[in-house]
Motif scaffolding. Structure first.
Motif, PDB file in Angstrom:
ATOM      1  N   GLN A 185      58.811  47.143  33.361  1.00  0.00           N
ATOM      2  CA  GLN A 185      57.923  46.870  34.488  1.00  0.00           C
ATOM      3  C   GLN A 185      58.555  47.362  35.786  1.00  0.00           C
ATOM      4  OE1 GLN A 185      55.062  46.032  32.464  1.00  0.00           O
ATOM      5  NE2 GLN A 185      54.637  45.171  34.462  1.00  0.00           N
ATOM      6  N   THR A 186      57.735  47.905  36.652  1.00  0.00           N
ATOM      7  CA  THR A 186      58.195  48.314  37.968  1.00  0.00           C
ATOM      8  C   THR A 186      57.100  48.002  38.980  1.00  0.00           C
ATOM      9  OG1 THR A 186      59.201  50.131  39.236  1.00  0.00           O
ATOM     10  CG2 THR A 186      57.338  50.690  37.835  1.00  0.00           C
ATOM     11  N   THR A 187      57.496  47.907  40.229  1.00  0.00           N
ATOM     12  CA  THR A 187      56.536  47.652  41.301  1.00  0.00           C
ATOM     13  C   THR A 187      56.379  48.918  42.126  1.00  0.00           C
ATOM     14  OG1 THR A 187      57.201  45.332  41.405  1.00  0.00           O
ATOM     15  CG2 THR A 187      56.011  46.191  43.295  1.00  0.00           C
ATOM     16  N   VAL A 188      55.136  49.261  42.442  1.00  0.00           N
ATOM     17  CA  VAL A 188      54.838  50.431  43.264  1.00  0.00           C
ATOM     18  C   VAL A 188      53.955  49.998  44.417  1.00  0.00           C
ATOM     19  CG1 VAL A 188      54.971  52.020  41.311  1.00  0.00           C
ATOM     20  CG2 VAL A 188      52.762  51.038  41.947  1.00  0.00           C
ATOM     21  N   LYS A 189      53.833  50.879  45.413  1.00  0.00           N
ATOM     22  CA  LYS A 189      52.834  50.694  46.454  1.00  0.00           C
ATOM     23  C   LYS A 189      51.597  51.457  46.022  1.00  0.00           C
ATOM     24  CE  LYS A 189      55.468  48.546  49.440  1.00  0.00           C
ATOM     25  NZ  LYS A 189      55.548  48.220  50.806  1.00  0.00           N
ATOM     26  N   GLU A 190      50.500  50.748  45.811  1.00  0.00           N
ATOM     27  CA  GLU A 190      49.244  51.379  45.424  1.00  0.00           C
ATOM     28  C   GLU A 190      48.418  51.604  46.673  1.00  0.00           C
ATOM     29  OE1 GLU A 190      46.403  50.295  41.897  1.00  0.00           O
ATOM     30  OE2 GLU A 190      45.827  49.160  43.687  1.00  0.00           O
ATOM     31  N   LEU A 191      48.158  52.870  46.989  1.00  0.00           N
ATOM     32  CA  LEU A 191      47.357  53.231  48.153  1.00  0.00           C
ATOM     33  C   LEU A 191      45.951  53.566  47.697  1.00  0.00           C
ATOM     34  CD1 LEU A 191      50.349  53.724  49.091  1.00  0.00           C
ATOM     35  CD2 LEU A 191      49.411  55.430  50.624  1.00  0.00           C
ATOM     36  N   THR A 192      44.971  52.965  48.328  1.00  0.00           N
ATOM     37  CA  THR A 192      43.568  53.242  48.017  1.00  0.00           C
ATOM     38  C   THR A 192      42.841  53.558  49.317  1.00  0.00           C
ATOM     39  OG1 THR A 192      43.673  51.675  46.174  1.00  0.00           O
ATOM     40  CG2 THR A 192      41.482  52.370  46.903  1.00  0.00           C
ATOM     41  N   VAL A 193      42.142  54.689  49.325  1.00  0.00           N
ATOM     42  CA  VAL A 193      41.320  55.051  50.472  1.00  0.00           C
ATOM     43  C   VAL A 193      39.884  54.645  50.148  1.00  0.00           C
ATOM     44  CG1 VAL A 193      40.431  56.933  51.874  1.00  0.00           C
ATOM     45  CG2 VAL A 193      42.813  56.953  51.137  1.00  0.00           C
ATOM     46  N   LEU A 194      39.344  53.750  50.959  1.00  0.00           N
ATOM     47  CA  LEU A 194      37.992  53.222  50.757  1.00  0.00           C
ATOM     48  C   LEU A 194      37.039  53.873  51.726  1.00  0.00           C
ATOM     49  CD1 LEU A 194      39.085  49.480  50.577  1.00  0.00           C
ATOM     50  CD2 LEU A 194      38.571  50.962  48.642  1.00  0.00           C
ATOM     51  N   THR A 195      35.838  54.211  51.237  1.00  0.00           N
ATOM     52  CA  THR A 195      34.814  54.746  52.126  1.00  0.00           C
ATOM     53  C   THR A 195      34.016  53.588  52.703  1.00  0.00           C
ATOM     54  OG1 THR A 195      33.336  55.052  50.238  1.00  0.00           O
ATOM     55  CG2 THR A 195      34.623  56.963  50.952  1.00  0.00           C
ATOM     56  N   LYS A 196      33.682  53.709  53.982  1.00  0.00           N
ATOM     57  CA  LYS A 196      32.940  52.629  54.666  1.00  0.00           C
ATOM     58  C   LYS A 196      31.457  52.728  54.348  1.00  0.00           C
ATOM     59  CE  LYS A 196      36.131  52.278  58.540  1.00  0.00           C
ATOM     60  NZ  LYS A 196      36.317  52.399  59.993  1.00  0.00           N
TER      61      LYS A 196
END
Length: 196
Positions: A185-196
């Motif tokens: 197991q590892t921890t990552v930064k999950e980046l999500t770009v959301l449309t408005k």
């Protein structure tokens, strides 16, 4: 003679095809900070290219070797490229130098008039003082950053046979490596770009 000309034509140029990856999410190292949605831009992504020999080019120049091939774009496809900046503490350059991530979106994901405004600023280098990309991002996009758990594969040292490397860079004679992997197991930064 005709066969020779066809063979030479095949040697002189090589076609390449590539697909476009559309995604609104990416994983970065947990050591990254300062994630910022910077802007968006209209881009043409090459989907079919051809590598050609430059006629009359000599590969070895007097001082430096010369590249005698050129890549020609035969087909391209438009996307909305969203640019995100961040700083990675483990890959720190001089100071807190920013690194970049770009995610590609389909034009259809946005209003036609917004895409037209972005397209009017293409190519970006020709419009260095334009704020259209920043305005587009502020109006249409949001960035979400969360810590997320991921399962990765790592070497199971206890159950693997790893050969020693000698000074000359070769493995010990007669040694046959047997690498076994196990989940971790590892921890990552999950980046999500959301449309408005």
């Amino acid at each position: 003679m005709k066969t020779l000309a066809i063979a030479f034509g095949l040697i002189a140029s090589v076609n390449s095809f590539a697909g476009i990856i559309y995604s609104n999410t990416a994983d970065l190292s947990s050591s990254t900070i300062g994630h910022k949605l910077v802007d968006a831009e209209y881009k043409l992504i090459p989907t079919k290219t051809e590598i050609r020999q430059i006629p009359g080019c000599v590969a070895t120049g007097d001082r430096h070797p010369v590249e005698c091939q050129e890549t020609i774009v035969l087909e391209s496809h438009p996307v909305v490229a969203v640019n995100i900046s961040y700083v990675d503490h483990y890959n720190r350059q001089e100071g807190n130098q920013k690194e970049w991530l770009t995610l590609n979106f389909k034009l259809e994901d946005f209003a036609a008039e917004d895409v037209a405004a972005l397209k009017a600023g293409y190519p970006t280098w020709a419009h260095p003082f334009s704020s259209v990309g920043k305005a587009f991002a502020a109006r249409n996009l949001d960035l979400q950053v969360v810590d997320a758990e991921r399962t990765i594969q790592v070497v199971d040292v206890r159950n693997s046979k790893i050969c020693m490397i000698m000074e000359n860079g070769e493995t010990m004679p007669g040694c046959v490596e047997d690498i076994v992997y196990k989940p971790a197991q590892t921890t990552v930064k999950e980046l999500t770009v959301l449309t408005k």
